[in-house]
Design a protein around this motif. Sequence first.
Motif, mmCIF file in Angstrom:
data_model
loop_
_atom_site.group_PDB
_atom_site.id
_atom_site.type_symbol
_atom_site.label_atom_id
_atom_site.label_comp_id
_atom_site.label_asym_id
_atom_site.label_seq_id
_atom_site.Cartn_x
_atom_site.Cartn_y
_atom_site.Cartn_z
ATOM 1 N N GLU A 79 29.672 65.963 63.673
ATOM 2 C CA GLU A 79 30.094 64.748 62.976
ATOM 3 C C GLU A 79 29.981 63.521 63.881
ATOM 4 O O GLU A 79 29.510 62.468 63.460
ATOM 5 C CB GLU A 79 31.546 64.873 62.498
ATOM 6 N N ARG A 83 27.538 60.179 63.836
ATOM 7 C CA ARG A 83 28.055 58.814 63.902
ATOM 8 C C ARG A 83 27.388 57.970 64.974
ATOM 9 O O ARG A 83 27.395 56.744 64.919
ATOM 10 C CB ARG A 83 29.568 58.848 64.157
ATOM 11 N N LEU A 96 22.607 68.400 47.357
ATOM 12 C CA LEU A 96 23.887 68.842 46.808
ATOM 13 C C LEU A 96 23.624 69.031 45.319
ATOM 14 O O LEU A 96 23.627 68.072 44.552
ATOM 15 C CB LEU A 96 24.955 67.791 47.077
ATOM 16 N N LEU A 99 25.580 67.533 42.286
ATOM 17 C CA LEU A 99 25.810 66.098 42.239
ATOM 18 C C LEU A 99 24.558 65.403 41.712
ATOM 19 O O LEU A 99 23.465 65.942 41.782
ATOM 20 C CB LEU A 99 26.143 65.577 43.650
ATOM 21 N N ARG A 106 24.856 58.370 47.826
ATOM 22 C CA ARG A 106 26.133 57.777 48.254
ATOM 23 C C ARG A 106 26.796 58.630 49.325
ATOM 24 O O ARG A 106 27.441 58.111 50.242
ATOM 25 C CB ARG A 106 27.068 57.621 47.051
ATOM 26 N N TYR A 110 28.040 57.819 53.835
ATOM 27 C CA TYR A 110 29.407 58.034 54.306
ATOM 28 C C TYR A 110 29.698 57.315 55.616
ATOM 29 O O TYR A 110 30.734 56.692 55.787
ATOM 30 C CB TYR A 110 29.653 59.539 54.472
ATOM 31 N N ASN A 114 30.758 51.344 52.724
ATOM 32 C CA ASN A 114 30.314 51.064 51.351
ATOM 33 C C ASN A 114 30.463 49.588 51.038
ATOM 34 O O ASN A 114 30.298 48.755 51.907
ATOM 35 C CB ASN A 114 31.086 51.933 50.358
ATOM 36 N N LYS B 159 35.124 57.179 48.059
ATOM 37 C CA LYS B 159 34.384 57.796 49.134
ATOM 38 C C LYS B 159 35.032 59.115 49.553
ATOM 39 O O LYS B 159 34.348 60.106 49.809
ATOM 40 C CB LYS B 159 34.426 56.804 50.310
ATOM 41 N N LEU B 162 34.221 61.764 46.994
ATOM 42 C CA LEU B 162 32.827 62.198 47.129
ATOM 43 C C LEU B 162 32.688 63.111 48.343
ATOM 44 O O LEU B 162 32.025 64.147 48.282
ATOM 45 C CB LEU B 162 31.908 60.977 47.268
ATOM 46 N N SER B 163 33.366 62.757 49.442
ATOM 47 C CA SER B 163 33.233 63.598 50.632
ATOM 48 C C SER B 163 33.839 64.980 50.382
ATOM 49 O O SER B 163 33.338 65.978 50.879
ATOM 50 C CB SER B 163 33.866 62.921 51.847
ATOM 51 N N ARG B 165 33.722 66.554 47.525
ATOM 52 C CA ARG B 165 32.732 67.294 46.740
ATOM 53 C C ARG B 165 31.582 67.755 47.619
ATOM 54 O O ARG B 165 31.042 68.848 47.442
ATOM 55 C CB ARG B 165 32.206 66.429 45.600
ATOM 56 N N VAL B 166 31.198 66.915 48.577
ATOM 57 C CA VAL B 166 30.099 67.296 49.473
ATOM 58 C C VAL B 166 30.523 68.491 50.321
ATOM 59 O O VAL B 166 29.770 69.451 50.485
ATOM 60 C CB VAL B 166 29.690 66.117 50.372
ATOM 61 N N ILE B 179 30.332 63.727 57.864
ATOM 62 C CA ILE B 179 31.619 63.884 57.187
ATOM 63 C C ILE B 179 32.468 64.871 57.980
ATOM 64 O O ILE B 179 32.013 65.961 58.308
ATOM 65 C CB ILE B 179 31.406 64.386 55.743
#
Lengths: 266, 286
Positions: A79, A83, A96, A99, A106, A110, A114, B159, B162-163, B165-166, B179
């Motif tokens: 992670e 970043r 995914l 989705l 979107r 992350y 946003n 957000k 959504l994270s 769900r991911v 994430i």
Amino acid sequence: MPMLQLNNVEVRYMDVILVLRGVSLEVEKGSVVALLGSNGAGKTTTLRAISGLLKTQDGRVTDGSIEFEGKRIENGDPESIARQGIIQILEGRRTLVHLTVEENLRAGAYIAGNGANLKRDLDMVYGYFPVLKELRNQTAGYLSGGEQQMLVVGRGLMSHPKLMLVDEASLGLAPILVEEIFQILKRINEEERVSILMVEQNARAALALAHHGYVIENGRIVLDDTGENLRGNADIREFYMGLSAVGETKSYRDVKHYKRRKRWLG
Amino acid sequence: MDDVLIQGLLVGGVYALIALGFVLVFKSSLVLNLAHGELIAILSYFLYQIIAIWGLSDWAGIPLVVASGALLGLLMERLAVRPLLGQPFLSLLMMTLMLSFLLKGVVVLVWGSDSFVLPFTPAGQWTIGPFNVIPGAAISFVVAVAIFLLLTALFRYTKVGLSMRVVAADHEVAQSLGIRVRRVFSLSWAISGSFAAVCGVLAGMVLTVTPVMGDLALGKGLPVLLLGGLNSIPGAMAGGLIIGLVEALGSYYQPGMKEIIPWIVMLIILLVRPYGLFGERRIERI
């Protein structure tokens, strides 16, 4: 100083299985670098070592160092490496599936945040992949293979990476689609100034845009040169592109496999 | 008859809320938390402890219980579930089953086999238009609908949602996009725990708080969950209302059917639609 530098990186899975035996490579800022090799050579492992995703598979960098923009990142959290601006596009079109296309994109935003930027970034991705705009409300799982590959590249782009690690973008796609996707990768590299390290079995497609290339076999880098020189290299042409010295596709009748196995000095 | 239907629908709201606690955890971590029922029970008892024994006011007690629910959910995830991540589904299922017995044991240990009605339950009946309703059920229904709407908005527009769900879809992809998977787990268990607290408060108004309350909650939540689909928020809502309705109808015509009917409905629906009413079908590529 190069943006990304691997020095004698050694990777073991479960502390026993030695997969990379001292890989060193560099990615200059703004360049496209191709990492070529056959199955099991250690290409994907190299990318996972950089992105930190080795951890989920019980692997670890046991020796050597990985530096990104001067900072050591080996064995870091995936992670936090993401970043810092390294985004890996995983092998096998990992959309995914439940989705929608736009939700996938979107999710890619992350890190970037946003708000006002989201709209602009979506438009940027739709600019590169117009077909995604038409499919924006479709469930991603029902897209075709080529569209899914475009989606995962677009998703990676949403976070504004400094370096994109692209794992086998050509896998299982028709030649015309491979060409289209690689053209777009080239544009992304030039227009968005994203450096790219790509792993490929399709040497021809990769070398068409790579500034520099490495060949990996058995967990070692055995050859490295500029893209230009590799395109002309007789061994590369023979073993990775299936061409003979004069540039014709050769017939298997003329080849005695067992005698012609290349022994690399490495 | 009309009153029966309305009453069933209102109670269905509570069932839906119970199921939402399961769905939230399942959606983000693919764990079916069998301890959720006992979590509700222990929080109900804790609320009783705060209000009736420690003598705090209702309005201090409820937020306190919701916060403890979140904390308890967080602890369960941290101590019992996270070390097992990556293990087969069944190991995690056994772990949550074990947790459920543990919580039940704690309830019996601390509060014995006392049963009681929460002291702030409004008595009598309310008349809303042509219907007579039990106040506790009406309040629960309103709260359940509000939480359902909040949760839908959370998953669809934010957000964080959504994270979640991911993370549910693919841990590795989530990590590759930056994430923080572990943080998302903690968050969803904490929210689920606070739902359990809200359920504890509401169920305490509709039902009597007894040591078997956890089983009862699990017994209502599970059919609703399977009926609606394990990972569907609208499914939990619709499932809750359906189960509430048929239960009310069943007991109207044949008292004693109440406990059986939800399972019969679930059986039929699962035979026809194995992934529930709104569950995600797996997308396979051939």
